[in-house]
Motif scaffolding. Sequence first.
Motif, PDB file in Angstrom:
ATOM      1  N   ALA A  82      14.663 -25.776  11.131  1.00 13.24           N
ATOM      2  CA  ALA A  82      13.567 -26.313  11.830  1.00 13.24           C
ATOM      3  C   ALA A  82      13.782 -26.501  13.305  1.00 13.24           C
ATOM      4  CB  ALA A  82      13.169 -27.771  11.285  1.00 13.24           C
ATOM      5  N   ILE A  83      14.913 -26.958  13.738  1.00 12.28           N
ATOM      6  CA  ILE A  83      15.151 -27.121  15.220  1.00 12.28           C
ATOM      7  C   ILE A  83      15.396 -25.649  15.758  1.00 12.28           C
ATOM      8  CG2 ILE A  83      17.238 -27.682  16.761  1.00 12.28           C
ATOM      9  CD1 ILE A  83      18.056 -29.865  14.768  1.00 12.28           C
ATOM     10  N   SER A  84      15.936 -24.728  15.125  1.00 10.86           N
ATOM     11  CA  SER A  84      16.107 -23.196  15.633  1.00 10.86           C
ATOM     12  C   SER A  84      14.360 -22.698  15.885  1.00 10.86           C
ATOM     13  CB  SER A  84      16.483 -22.441  14.499  1.00 10.86           C
ATOM     14  OG  SER A  84      16.518 -21.053  14.743  1.00 10.86           O
ATOM     15  N   ILE A  91      19.896 -17.168  11.937  1.00 14.74           N
ATOM     16  CA  ILE A  91      20.727 -18.562  11.945  1.00 14.74           C
ATOM     17  C   ILE A  91      21.644 -18.532  10.679  1.00 14.74           C
ATOM     18  CG2 ILE A  91      20.815 -21.054  12.167  1.00 14.74           C
ATOM     19  CD1 ILE A  91      19.917 -19.421  14.614  1.00 14.74           C
ATOM     20  N   SER A  92      21.026 -18.038   9.641  1.00 16.37           N
ATOM     21  CA  SER A  92      21.809 -18.264   8.469  1.00 16.37           C
ATOM     22  C   SER A  92      22.800 -17.286   8.385  1.00 16.37           C
ATOM     23  CB  SER A  92      20.852 -17.995   7.211  1.00 16.37           C
ATOM     24  OG  SER A  92      20.023 -19.145   6.858  1.00 16.37           O
ATOM     25  N   VAL A  93      22.778 -16.106   8.860  1.00 19.46           N
ATOM     26  CA  VAL A  93      24.027 -15.098   9.065  1.00 19.46           C
ATOM     27  C   VAL A  93      24.905 -15.587   9.898  1.00 19.46           C
ATOM     28  CG1 VAL A  93      24.419 -13.083  10.006  1.00 19.46           C
ATOM     29  CG2 VAL A  93      22.563 -13.294   8.473  1.00 19.46           C
ATOM     30  N   SER A 150      27.610 -27.626  13.633  1.00 17.46           N
ATOM     31  CA  SER A 150      26.635 -26.255  13.902  1.00 17.46           C
ATOM     32  C   SER A 150      25.495 -26.415  14.748  1.00 17.46           C
ATOM     33  CB  SER A 150      26.353 -25.731  12.622  1.00 17.46           C
ATOM     34  OG  SER A 150      27.646 -25.482  11.849  1.00 17.46           O
ATOM     35  N   PHE A 151      25.370 -27.606  15.144  1.00 17.62           N
ATOM     36  CA  PHE A 151      23.995 -27.916  15.809  1.00 17.62           C
ATOM     37  C   PHE A 151      23.857 -27.240  17.352  1.00 17.62           C
ATOM     38  CE2 PHE A 151      21.684 -30.472  19.257  1.00 17.62           C
ATOM     39  CZ  PHE A 151      20.541 -30.457  18.678  1.00 17.62           C
ATOM     40  N   GLY A 152      25.106 -27.245  18.062  1.00 21.11           N
ATOM     41  CA  GLY A 152      25.252 -26.737  19.384  1.00 21.11           C
ATOM     42  C   GLY A 152      24.885 -25.222  19.296  1.00 21.11           C
TER      43      GLY A 152
END
Length: 249
Positions: free
Chosen positions: A151-153, A95-97, A43-45
């Motif tokens: 955190a990346i987001s 991002i969670s959605v 899911s990183f990309g």
Amino acid sequence: MLKLLSAIGQYFLLLGKVIQKPQKRQVFFKLLMREINDLGVNSFGLTLFTSIFVGAVIAIQMYNNFRNSSIPIPAPFIGYATKVVLILEFAPTIISVILAGKVGSYITSSIGTMRVTEQIDALDIMGVNSANFLILPKILASVIFNPLLIAISMVFGIWGGHLAGIATGNWSRADYIAGVQMYMPPFYIWYAFLKTAVFAFLIATIPAFFGYKVSGGSLEVGRASTQAVVWTIVAIIIANLVLTQMFLS
């Protein structure tokens, strides 16, 4: 209403079976590493791409709102407002959605396929706690890795706002960086990661419940996946409201 209450009761009964000590730690660790890869690393990309553009949109909206304000607002507040909005709301919730759609459908379809092909029944016959074996690694993988994705987001969302300033020329790089460096209560960050952990738990458990309880064939698995995503998003929105009222009121 009775059907909803029955489903909620079955959900908590399933959690009781899930949250138990794994029967074989070595096997559980291998499953956990696989789930971290499937649910988190893959899911990183998507997280990176979404965060950059969301950050850019927020920064542009902040600029337009400040420019049209009757009270002059210094340019550095564009960076500060973008940072606060991303950390408090957009990064954890949006991002969670998105992960609820991507990860939730995968969890439901994978467990549901095992249910309709009677693989779960085979595990139960062999004396394996199938709920614990299949669902607990997914829960831990989500709770462990989703905060890292958020955190990346946050970081790349703020960078996306910086890129928007460079592209449009509406605010200077120095002003934006100065705004990002302005003081923000550390509790905001802890609150964001608390929300993320709760959302991660919902993202893993609700789709797993729908997949574990599915019956029929492949068509029912598809329907269960759709229902799981919808109810997971609803649960995230409700949990967001409750947590905001509890900790920020």
